[in-house]
Scaffold this motif. Structure first.
Motif, PDB file in Angstrom:
ATOM      1  N   LEU A  20      -0.272  -8.391  33.793  1.00 32.70           N
ATOM      2  CA  LEU A  20      -0.296  -7.621  32.556  1.00 32.70           C
ATOM      3  C   LEU A  20       0.909  -6.696  32.388  1.00 32.70           C
ATOM      4  O   LEU A  20       0.902  -5.828  31.529  1.00 32.70           O
ATOM      5  N   LYS A  21       1.932  -6.865  33.237  1.00 28.14           N
ATOM      6  CA  LYS A  21       3.077  -5.955  33.175  1.00 28.14           C
ATOM      7  C   LYS A  21       4.253  -6.506  32.374  1.00 28.14           C
ATOM      8  O   LYS A  21       4.857  -5.794  31.592  1.00 28.14           O
ATOM      9  N   GLU A  22       4.574  -7.789  32.567  1.00 28.94           N
ATOM     10  CA  GLU A  22       5.773  -8.318  31.920  1.00 28.94           C
ATOM     11  C   GLU A  22       5.649  -9.806  31.627  1.00 28.94           C
ATOM     12  O   GLU A  22       5.079 -10.560  32.410  1.00 28.94           O
ATOM     13  N   ALA A  23       6.177 -10.206  30.482  1.00 30.30           N
ATOM     14  CA  ALA A  23       6.303 -11.610  30.122  1.00 30.30           C
ATOM     15  C   ALA A  23       7.651 -11.796  29.455  1.00 30.30           C
ATOM     16  O   ALA A  23       8.235 -10.844  28.945  1.00 30.30           O
ATOM     17  N   TRP A  24       8.153 -13.012  29.487  1.00 27.51           N
ATOM     18  CA  TRP A  24       9.375 -13.279  28.725  1.00 27.51           C
ATOM     19  C   TRP A  24       9.416 -14.726  28.265  1.00 27.51           C
ATOM     20  O   TRP A  24       8.787 -15.612  28.847  1.00 27.51           O
ATOM     21  N   VAL A  25      10.136 -14.921  27.163  1.00 32.11           N
ATOM     22  CA  VAL A  25      10.352 -16.250  26.606  1.00 32.11           C
ATOM     23  C   VAL A  25      11.854 -16.441  26.469  1.00 32.11           C
ATOM     24  O   VAL A  25      12.549 -15.594  25.902  1.00 32.11           O
ATOM     25  N   GLY A  26      12.339 -17.540  27.023  1.00 35.14           N
ATOM     26  CA  GLY A  26      13.764 -17.836  26.940  1.00 35.14           C
ATOM     27  C   GLY A  26      13.997 -19.185  26.285  1.00 35.14           C
ATOM     28  O   GLY A  26      13.142 -20.073  26.334  1.00 35.14           O
ATOM     29  N   GLY A  27      15.148 -19.344  25.669  1.00 35.07           N
ATOM     30  CA  GLY A  27      15.457 -20.605  25.013  1.00 35.07           C
ATOM     31  C   GLY A  27      16.927 -20.933  25.084  1.00 35.07           C
ATOM     32  O   GLY A  27      17.777 -20.037  25.047  1.00 35.07           O
ATOM     33  N   GLU A  28      17.210 -22.222  25.184  1.00 36.46           N
ATOM     34  CA  GLU A  28      18.597 -22.694  25.176  1.00 36.46           C
ATOM     35  C   GLU A  28      18.796 -23.545  23.924  1.00 36.46           C
ATOM     36  O   GLU A  28      18.019 -24.462  23.658  1.00 36.46           O
ATOM     37  N   TYR A  29      19.833 -23.220  23.162  1.00 34.66           N
ATOM     38  CA  TYR A  29      20.114 -23.912  21.907  1.00 34.66           C
ATOM     39  C   TYR A  29      21.464 -24.623  21.998  1.00 34.66           C
ATOM     40  O   TYR A  29      22.368 -24.188  22.708  1.00 34.66           O
ATOM     41  N   MET A  30      21.593 -25.705  21.240  1.00 32.64           N
ATOM     42  CA  MET A  30      22.842 -26.446  21.163  1.00 32.64           C
ATOM     43  C   MET A  30      23.405 -26.338  19.753  1.00 32.64           C
ATOM     44  O   MET A  30      22.694 -26.512  18.772  1.00 32.64           O
ATOM     45  N   SER A  31      24.674 -26.018  19.683  1.00 40.21           N
ATOM     46  CA  SER A  31      25.391 -26.011  18.408  1.00 40.21           C
ATOM     47  C   SER A  31      26.690 -26.771  18.622  1.00 40.21           C
ATOM     48  O   SER A  31      27.639 -26.241  19.191  1.00 40.21           O
ATOM     49  N   GLY A  32      26.684 -28.046  18.214  1.00 44.20           N
ATOM     50  CA  GLY A  32      27.824 -28.889  18.547  1.00 44.20           C
ATOM     51  C   GLY A  32      27.860 -29.126  20.044  1.00 44.20           C
ATOM     52  O   GLY A  32      26.869 -29.536  20.658  1.00 44.20           O
ATOM     53  N   ASP A  33      28.978 -28.808  20.684  1.00 41.62           N
ATOM     54  CA  ASP A  33      29.110 -28.967  22.138  1.00 41.62           C
ATOM     55  C   ASP A  33      28.814 -27.679  22.902  1.00 41.62           C
ATOM     56  O   ASP A  33      28.861 -27.654  24.133  1.00 41.62           O
TER      57      ASP A  33
ATOM     58  N   GLU B 193      -1.616  -8.910  24.131  1.00 41.69           N
ATOM     59  CA  GLU B 193      -2.388 -10.136  24.334  1.00 41.69           C
ATOM     60  C   GLU B 193      -1.496 -11.330  24.659  1.00 41.69           C
ATOM     61  O   GLU B 193      -1.969 -12.352  25.161  1.00 41.69           O
ATOM     62  N   LEU B 194      -0.195 -11.212  24.376  1.00 40.30           N
ATOM     63  CA  LEU B 194       0.733 -12.309  24.669  1.00 40.30           C
ATOM     64  C   LEU B 194       1.041 -12.419  26.156  1.00 40.30           C
ATOM     65  O   LEU B 194       1.503 -13.457  26.629  1.00 40.30           O
ATOM     66  N   ILE B 195       0.820 -11.331  26.888  1.00 45.06           N
ATOM     67  CA  ILE B 195       1.107 -11.320  28.321  1.00 45.06           C
ATOM     68  C   ILE B 195      -0.056 -11.939  29.087  1.00 45.06           C
ATOM     69  O   ILE B 195      -1.220 -11.620  28.833  1.00 45.06           O
ATOM     70  N   ASN B 196       0.261 -12.842  30.016  1.00 42.77           N
ATOM     71  CA  ASN B 196      -0.751 -13.529  30.801  1.00 42.77           C
ATOM     72  C   ASN B 196      -1.698 -12.535  31.476  1.00 42.77           C
ATOM     73  O   ASN B 196      -1.266 -11.513  32.019  1.00 42.77           O
TER      74      ASN B 196
ATOM     75  N   LYS C 275      15.721 -26.247  25.015  1.00 43.62           N
ATOM     76  CA  LYS C 275      14.846 -25.901  26.139  1.00 43.62           C
ATOM     77  C   LYS C 275      14.101 -24.603  25.845  1.00 43.62           C
ATOM     78  O   LYS C 275      14.658 -23.665  25.269  1.00 43.62           O
ATOM     79  N   LEU C 276      12.832 -24.554  26.254  1.00 47.20           N
ATOM     80  CA  LEU C 276      12.013 -23.345  26.127  1.00 47.20           C
ATOM     81  C   LEU C 276      11.434 -23.002  27.492  1.00 47.20           C
ATOM     82  O   LEU C 276      10.907 -23.872  28.189  1.00 47.20           O
ATOM     83  N   GLN C 277      11.535 -21.722  27.893  1.00 49.46           N
ATOM     84  CA  GLN C 277      10.948 -21.247  29.141  1.00 49.46           C
ATOM     85  C   GLN C 277       9.913 -20.172  28.827  1.00 49.46           C
ATOM     86  O   GLN C 277      10.194 -19.222  28.079  1.00 49.46           O
ATOM     87  N   LEU C 278       8.727 -20.325  29.396  1.00 53.04           N
ATOM     88  CA  LEU C 278       7.639 -19.363  29.197  1.00 53.04           C
ATOM     89  C   LEU C 278       7.257 -18.771  30.543  1.00 53.04           C
ATOM     90  O   LEU C 278       6.844 -19.500  31.456  1.00 53.04           O
ATOM     91  N   HIS C 279       7.388 -17.463  30.675  1.00 51.40           N
ATOM     92  CA  HIS C 279       7.061 -16.776  31.925  1.00 51.40           C
ATOM     93  C   HIS C 279       5.979 -15.731  31.650  1.00 51.40           C
ATOM     94  O   HIS C 279       6.197 -14.754  30.913  1.00 51.40           O
ATOM     95  N   ASN C 280       4.792 -15.960  32.221  1.00 52.70           N
ATOM     96  CA  ASN C 280       3.635 -15.069  32.001  1.00 52.70           C
ATOM     97  C   ASN C 280       3.326 -14.886  30.520  1.00 52.70           C
ATOM     98  O   ASN C 280       2.857 -13.829  30.094  1.00 52.70           O
ATOM     99  N   PHE C 281       3.578 -15.932  29.750  1.00 53.15           N
ATOM    100  CA  PHE C 281       3.324 -15.891  28.301  1.00 53.15           C
ATOM    101  C   PHE C 281       2.046 -16.674  28.003  1.00 53.15           C
ATOM    102  O   PHE C 281       1.945 -17.852  28.321  1.00 53.15           O
TER     103      PHE C 281
END
Length: 333
Positions: free
Chosen positions: A66-79, A59-62, A5-11
């Motif tokens: 113009l104050k904050e952006a973040w990118v989050g991700g969920e990874y699976m490794s086995g279970d 420039e990556l911030i929406n 999963k990938l989450q993009l907030h103000n990115f």
């Protein structure tokens, strides 16, 4: 470890969006300027803590926030699941980044050590072959830095010290004690340059040991520009005349040659066709994958940004064979 999963907030152009990925292959289809590449860049940013298109990180911030952006991700490794996050905050003319693993703040190098790796393919990477020497140096430095944190540290040390040495040279006509002032930086730069040269040599040796792809053979020649006491003395007067450091790793280049059973080897920068130049990029990228697997014992995620439209049939087959072995995300119109 697979990206789920990938989450993009103000990115970039995304306000608050979430994307799910297949463990084998995800294809993102859409018209131009709709955000396909921004999704890939989000994965890249989450992996490395930097984008691959911006001239300034702000420039990556929406534009609407113009104050904050973040990118989050969920990874699976086995279970098990593992969450990574990179927060980008505007701080006046600069930006501040925070790296989180399972909500725990980490230093950048600690974050990179635990994060999965990624290899990016874009049409613009043809500039590594067809562009100026600094494009090739930048690529080589990024590959080695992704494997060796000490190299990245030494490279930053060298670049910072080089700027300070050049400032002394700019004021050389007004300095009585220039030899004394510049002596420290000469020694410091020499120490960094020795390590940089050694690692660049190791990288080119690896490429020459893994030189075949699609029945073509490649060769890379490392054009060294040695930083030594003898050469410092040799170019001393010239440097003070032009007020610039003219020797060292910042002046180096890498030449790539391509050949086959039917054709003599040739310099691919000067005489290679567009197809041969793109094959040269694929050769470099395949070996980038090999190096990551060799050093970290993990399979990287492959990111393809609209590359299929730029490839001929043979090169497309090569990419498709890669898709069978790794988790991959690709964009296309």
């Amino acid at each position: 470890m697979l990206l789920k999963k990938l989450q993009l907030h103000n990115f970039r152009n995304f306000k608050n969006n979430q994307f799910l990925f297949n463990p084998l292959f995800t294809l993102i289809i859409g018209e131009n300027s709709k955000g396909k590449t921004s999704i890939l860049e989000g994965i890249y940013f989450l992996t490395f803590g930097s984008g691959f298109r911006e001239s300034k990180e702000a420039e990556l911030i929406n534009l609407d926030n113009l104050k904050e952006a973040w990118v989050g991700g969920e990874y699976m490794s086995g279970d098990s699941k593992l969450k990574f996050k990179v927060v980008l905050r505007s701080a006046g003319v600069s930006v501040k980044k925070t790296f989180l693993i399972e909500s725990t703040s980490k230093r950048h190098y600690q974050y990179l050590q635990e994060q999965v790796k990624a290899v990016l393919f874009t049409p613009q990477q043809i500039d590594i072959i067809a562009g100026s020497p600094h494009k090739r140096r930048d690529y080589v430095d990024k590959v080695i830095s992704s494997l060796d944190f000490e190299y990245k540290k030494r490279l930053n040390n060298y670049e910072n010290a080089l700027r300070k040495r050049n400032k002394i040279l700019e004021r050389s006509s007004h300095l009585q004690n220039i030899d004394e002032e510049i002596s420290f930086w000469n020694s410091f730069l020499l120490e960094q340059a020795v390590y940089i040269t050694l690692k660049r040599e190791e990288y080119t040796d690896f490429l020459n040991q893994n030189n075949t792809i699609n029945s073509f053979e490649f060769k890379i020649i490392y054009l060294r520009n040695e930083f030594s006491k003898e050469r410092l003395e040799k170019y001393k007067e010239m440097e003070r005349k032009i007020k610039r450091t003219i020797i060292g790793p910042q002046k180096e280049d890498f030449e790539i040659y391509i050949g086959s059973a039917d054709n003599k080897e040739k310099n691919v920068h000067k005489y290679g066709s567009r197809s041969e130049q793109r094959l040269s990029i694929l050769w470099l990228k395949v070996n980038e994958i090999k190096l990551l697997e060799k050093n970290f014992k993990i399979k990287p995620i492959l990111l393809f940004d609209d590359v299929f439209s730029e490839l001929d049939t043979k090169n497309k087959k090569l990419v498709i064979n890669l898709l069978k072995k790794y988790q991959a995300v690709a964009t296309t119109t």
